[in-house]
Design an enzyme around this catalytic site. Structure first.
Site, mmCIF file in Angstrom:
data_model
loop_
_atom_site.group_PDB
_atom_site.id
_atom_site.type_symbol
_atom_site.label_atom_id
_atom_site.label_comp_id
_atom_site.label_asym_id
_atom_site.label_seq_id
_atom_site.Cartn_x
_atom_site.Cartn_y
_atom_site.Cartn_z
ATOM 1 N N HIS A 130 1.975 -2.345 8.529
ATOM 2 C CA HIS A 130 0.603 -2.389 7.982
ATOM 3 C C HIS A 130 0.210 -3.792 7.507
ATOM 4 O O HIS A 130 -0.974 -4.035 7.234
ATOM 5 C CB HIS A 130 0.447 -1.418 6.815
ATOM 6 C CG HIS A 130 0.585 0.022 7.191
ATOM 7 N ND1 HIS A 130 -0.159 0.601 8.195
ATOM 8 C CD2 HIS A 130 1.392 1.015 6.716
ATOM 9 C CE1 HIS A 130 0.174 1.880 8.313
ATOM 10 N NE2 HIS A 130 1.119 2.152 7.436
ATOM 11 N N ASP A 139 5.790 5.287 14.542
ATOM 12 C CA ASP A 139 5.560 5.704 13.150
ATOM 13 C C ASP A 139 4.303 6.587 13.116
ATOM 14 O O ASP A 139 3.392 6.418 13.924
ATOM 15 C CB ASP A 139 5.346 4.447 12.295
ATOM 16 C CG ASP A 139 5.281 4.729 10.800
ATOM 17 O OD1 ASP A 139 6.289 4.489 10.123
ATOM 18 O OD2 ASP A 139 4.221 5.182 10.322
ATOM 19 N N HIS A 190 1.930 6.585 11.125
ATOM 20 C CA HIS A 190 0.743 5.827 10.731
ATOM 21 C C HIS A 190 0.458 4.739 11.767
ATOM 22 O O HIS A 190 1.394 4.192 12.355
ATOM 23 C CB HIS A 190 0.956 5.177 9.359
ATOM 24 C CG HIS A 190 1.279 6.155 8.271
ATOM 25 N ND1 HIS A 190 2.576 6.436 7.893
ATOM 26 C CD2 HIS A 190 0.482 6.943 7.518
ATOM 27 C CE1 HIS A 190 2.564 7.354 6.927
ATOM 28 N NE2 HIS A 190 1.305 7.686 6.688
ATOM 29 N N ASP A 225 8.384 9.104 10.213
ATOM 30 C CA ASP A 225 7.550 9.981 9.383
ATOM 31 C C ASP A 225 6.662 10.922 10.201
ATOM 32 O O ASP A 225 5.882 11.680 9.629
ATOM 33 C CB ASP A 225 6.721 9.170 8.375
ATOM 34 C CG ASP A 225 6.144 7.898 8.948
ATOM 35 O OD1 ASP A 225 6.215 7.701 10.174
ATOM 36 O OD2 ASP A 225 5.606 7.089 8.165
HETATM 37 ZN ZN LIG Z 1 4.413 5.495 8.373
#
Ligand SMILES: [Zn+2]
Length: 309
Positions: A125, A162, A164, A246
């Site tokens: 991120h 991931d 996200h 995740d």
């Molecule tokens: Zn994540």
């Protein structure tokens, strides 16, 4: 040739306040599982610290200096709403980026066929100008830019499974046609980016958002229909994996329903393309994964697939 496991005890010393999901037990559980006998042949290496110059290939140099200077010697510094530094954070983030750099150097030198960087905090991120989403520096992007600067590689790909979207990696890659970024992620979900129409300057960005509740079949279909063909067409000289776990069905931060076999399958499929495109050169780095047992089991399945590649 063998698979390298790159880590450092400093990565356990980043300690956000109690109750924060990005806790050191995530990594210690992964490392404990990788102590098992089936992983005895891993080539174990200690992660060096990334230099400020290496970080500044991706990040604004002023941001790098300011972030490092902001690191606390005691107490906490909140650099973003959920991104909180403790006294151990500085060394952890330098080792996390340094691990990917060492992984790149090892696969380029032929010392390992591929590498897994067991590090934290995650990095995907972190944008060129901003720390966010538990991430400070973007370790995989730093590794990619190092591969170009130190080894003269032309084309570098990052694939990110991931749960996200790796908005930071996408931001660092989007305007350069020789960099490729592909992601499966739950949508809508933090950080809100990663729609399929974000395609970069030359279709070098491939986003395959998945709906809440999607499981292995939907994930594999996105890989087979979108990510793997685009990656093969791009033809990377090096493949880096943002390996977050995740998207596992047990994860508390998201609602996809993958299991270990899906991560293993995706790893094998990616390594197959790397074999065709770049002599199998793959460097993987741990991103998210917040259920301790599921993350450790998934990382084990991922490393097993790297070893088998
Ligand atoms: Zn994540």
């Amino acid at each position: 040739m063998t698979t390298a496991l790159i880590t450092h005890p400093d990565c356990l010393l980043h300690e956000p306040p109690p109750g924060h999901p990005e806790r050191s037990a995530r990594l210690s559980e992964v490392l404990k599982l990788l102590e098992g006998p089936e992983f005895a042949s891993l080539l174990r290496k200690s992660a060096p610290k990334a230099s400020e110059a290496a970080l500044a290939r991706v990040h604004d140099p002023d941001f790098v200096t300011a972030l490092l200077e902001a690191m606390p010697e005691s107490g906490y510094v909140q650099v973003d709403s959920d991104t909180i530094a403790s006294p151990g954070t500085k060394d952890a983030i330098l080792r996390a980026a340094g691990a990917v750099i060492l992984g790149v150097d090892m696969v380029m030198a032929g010392e390992a066929k591929n590498a897994f960087c067991a590090v934290r905090p995650p990095g995907h991120h972190a944008t060129p100008h901003r720390a966010m989403g538990f991430c400070f520096f973007n370790s995989v992007a730093v590794g990619a830019f190092h591969a170009r600067a130190a080894h003269g590689l032309e084309k570098i790909a990052v694939v990110d499974f991931d749960v996200h979207h790796g908005n930071g990696t996408q931001a660092a890659f989007t305007s350069d046609p020789r960099l490729f970024y592909a992601s499966t992620h739950q949508s809508p979900l933090y950080p809100g980016t990663g729609s399929a129409d974000e395609t970069g300057v030359a279709h070098n960005i491939v986003n395959a958002p998945l709906s809440r509740g999607a499981g292995g079949p939907e994930f594999r279909r996105a890989f087979e229909r979108e990510i793997l063909p685009a990656l093969a067409t791009f033809g990377p000289d090096l493949l880096i994996i943002s390996a977050g776990f995740d998207a596992h069905r047990d994860d508390p931060l998201a609602q996809l329903r993958l299991d270990e076999s899906d991560f293993s399958w995706a790893t094998g499929a990616l390594c197959k393309i790397a074999k065709q495109s770049c002599e199998g050169r793959v460097v993987s780095s741990l991103e998210g994964g917040y259920d301790l047992s599921a993350t450790a089991r998934s990382a084990g399945a991922h490393v097993r697939a790297l070893m088998a590649a």
